[in-house]
Design an enzyme around this catalytic site. Sequence first.
Site, PDB file in Angstrom:
ATOM      1  N   LYS A  95       1.776 -13.772  -5.079  1.00  0.00           N
ATOM      2  CA  LYS A  95       0.314 -13.916  -5.118  1.00  0.00           C
ATOM      3  C   LYS A  95      -0.166 -14.979  -6.101  1.00  0.00           C
ATOM      4  CE  LYS A  95      -1.061  -9.288  -3.602  1.00  0.00           C
ATOM      5  NZ  LYS A  95      -1.889  -8.113  -3.935  1.00  0.00           N
ATOM      6  N   ASP A 104      -8.324  -8.060  -2.323  1.00  0.00           N
ATOM      7  CA  ASP A 104      -8.047  -6.770  -2.975  1.00  0.00           C
ATOM      8  C   ASP A 104      -9.317  -6.228  -3.634  1.00  0.00           C
ATOM      9  OD1 ASP A 104      -5.359  -6.503  -2.273  1.00  0.00           O
ATOM     10  OD2 ASP A 104      -4.699  -7.753  -3.941  1.00  0.00           O
TER      11      ASP A 104
HETATM   12  P1  NDP Z   1       1.849  -3.753 -11.367  1.00  0.00           P
HETATM   13  O1  NDP Z   1       3.310  -3.551 -11.522  1.00  0.00           O
HETATM   14  O2  NDP Z   1       1.283  -5.112 -11.412  1.00  0.00           O
HETATM   15  O3  NDP Z   1       1.075  -2.866 -12.465  1.00  0.00           O
HETATM   16  C1  NDP Z   1       1.408  -1.536 -12.684  1.00  0.00           C
HETATM   17  C2  NDP Z   1       0.550  -0.973 -13.811  1.00  0.00           C
HETATM   18  O4  NDP Z   1       0.868   0.417 -13.930  1.00  0.00           O
HETATM   19  C3  NDP Z   1       0.803  -1.609 -15.169  1.00  0.00           C
HETATM   20  O5  NDP Z   1      -0.433  -1.699 -15.863  1.00  0.00           O
HETATM   21  C4  NDP Z   1       1.716  -0.568 -15.854  1.00  0.00           C
HETATM   22  O6  NDP Z   1       1.627  -0.556 -17.246  1.00  0.00           O
HETATM   23  C5  NDP Z   1       1.114   0.709 -15.310  1.00  0.00           C
HETATM   24  N1  NDP Z   1       2.004   1.857 -15.413  1.00  0.00           N
HETATM   25  C6  NDP Z   1       3.089   2.131 -14.664  1.00  0.00           C
HETATM   26  N2  NDP Z   1       3.631   3.304 -15.058  1.00  0.00           N
HETATM   27  C7  NDP Z   1       2.845   3.772 -16.071  1.00  0.00           C
HETATM   28  C8  NDP Z   1       2.880   4.931 -16.887  1.00  0.00           C
HETATM   29  N3  NDP Z   1       3.833   5.859 -16.741  1.00  0.00           N
HETATM   30  N4  NDP Z   1       1.922   5.072 -17.830  1.00  0.00           N
HETATM   31  C9  NDP Z   1       0.941   4.148 -17.981  1.00  0.00           C
HETATM   32  N5  NDP Z   1       0.858   3.025 -17.243  1.00  0.00           N
HETATM   33  C10 NDP Z   1       1.810   2.851 -16.293  1.00  0.00           C
HETATM   34  O7  NDP Z   1       1.499  -3.020  -9.982  1.00  0.00           O
HETATM   35  P2  NDP Z   1       0.241  -3.202  -9.032  1.00  0.00           P
HETATM   36  O8  NDP Z   1      -0.974  -3.389  -9.858  1.00  0.00           O
HETATM   37  O9  NDP Z   1       0.550  -4.178  -7.975  1.00  0.00           O
HETATM   38  O10 NDP Z   1       0.205  -1.770  -8.293  1.00  0.00           O
HETATM   39  C11 NDP Z   1      -0.132  -0.568  -8.983  1.00  0.00           C
HETATM   40  C12 NDP Z   1      -0.221   0.577  -7.974  1.00  0.00           C
HETATM   41  O11 NDP Z   1      -1.239   0.314  -7.032  1.00  0.00           O
HETATM   42  C13 NDP Z   1       1.033   0.793  -7.144  1.00  0.00           C
HETATM   43  O12 NDP Z   1       1.215   2.178  -6.997  1.00  0.00           O
HETATM   44  C14 NDP Z   1       0.728   0.169  -5.805  1.00  0.00           C
HETATM   45  O13 NDP Z   1       1.402   0.770  -4.727  1.00  0.00           O
HETATM   46  C15 NDP Z   1      -0.755   0.449  -5.711  1.00  0.00           C
HETATM   47  N6  NDP Z   1      -1.486  -0.540  -4.902  1.00  0.00           N
HETATM   48  C16 NDP Z   1      -2.423  -0.089  -4.021  1.00  0.00           C
HETATM   49  C17 NDP Z   1      -3.169  -0.970  -3.279  1.00  0.00           C
HETATM   50  C18 NDP Z   1      -4.165  -0.468  -2.307  1.00  0.00           C
HETATM   51  O14 NDP Z   1      -4.733  -1.277  -1.562  1.00  0.00           O
HETATM   52  N7  NDP Z   1      -4.462   0.822  -2.258  1.00  0.00           N
HETATM   53  C19 NDP Z   1      -2.988  -2.433  -3.414  1.00  0.00           C
HETATM   54  C20 NDP Z   1      -1.986  -2.796  -4.393  1.00  0.00           C
HETATM   55  C21 NDP Z   1      -1.271  -1.877  -5.107  1.00  0.00           C
HETATM   56  P3  NDP Z   1       2.487  -1.548 -18.188  1.00  0.00           P
HETATM   57  O15 NDP Z   1       1.831  -2.884 -18.063  1.00  0.00           O
HETATM   58  O16 NDP Z   1       2.399  -0.930 -19.509  1.00  0.00           O
HETATM   59  O17 NDP Z   1       3.893  -1.544 -17.601  1.00  0.00           O
END
Ligand code: NDP
Length: 273
Positions: free
Chosen positions: A69, A105
Amino acid sequence: MAINATTEIYGIMGNPVAHSLSPAMHNAAFTALGLNKAYLPFPVLDIAQAMAGLRALGIKGISVTIPHKEAVLPYLDSIDPIAKKIGAVNTLIINNGTIHGANTDWIGANRALSEKISLKGSSILLLGAGGSARAIGFGLLEAGASLTIASRSPEKGRALAELCGCPWLPFTEAASISADILINATSMGMGTQQYLLPVVKEALSNFKVVMDIVYAPLTTRLLQEAEQAGCQTINGLAMLLYQGVAQFELMTDQQAPVEVMRQSLLNTLDYKP
Ligand code: NDP
């Protein structure tokens, strides 16, 4: 729709793409509207070659997913201003060899929320600072909402909050504030994190609306607890659907058959009415 010599080609590029729900959703829409178009998955490793290929092969539109992206940005001829602010695109529209980038998005998230609550003037606690949180954050500002970001990683969270001009909180303090809307844009609630709650259940009544963008499972533990606490809830299908609807309309210049696309997603996700 049978493929023939005049079929127009669309698709999604990412790595991996085999899990993507977009081909089924967009092809269902093409079929419903009787369009001679097909939407294919393209697993892509080399962005430069893929972008040249899009131009050379006359592909009309492409969805872009992880991890490309941001990587496609240098190859664009033009970009939507908000996608530029977000720093990522998920949609490419190709016209006579010129490639325009957009991000749907944030449009998907805003439309999903707007079905329940007016965003202008609403206060929002956004959990997470990853790719989706970034798109959602800028979109909410565009809609006139006021934002607080809470994230596990202080560096990423603070950097995003600074760009959005909003306060940042450590993730563990998320339960200490009240807002109109809580959005979970972390991966908590899916896969191995399926049973985790991003905010303790006692704090959920601090919010009127709770949206979880996780869509597998569709009803996350957060949404179950939020319903129990009397909040209105929005599952991850809504954002997924509406980002696809906006993509379809940008790529084809036709009104999307929303219910056909919703049903395609429901058929693929673990939907239990
Ligand atoms: P990224 O990997 O870019 O970001 C994930 C985020 O989740 C980070 O901020 C990470 O924190 C945080 N995180 C993960 N585990 C934990 C935890 N145990 N405690 C606190 N924070 C946590 O992923 P995306 O943003 O692309 O996707 C996130 C979610 O959204 C996924 O489940 C994905 O499937 C879903 N999604 C849904 C969409 C929709 O249209 N409905 C579109 C895109 C994604 P840190 O930075 O500290 O690691």
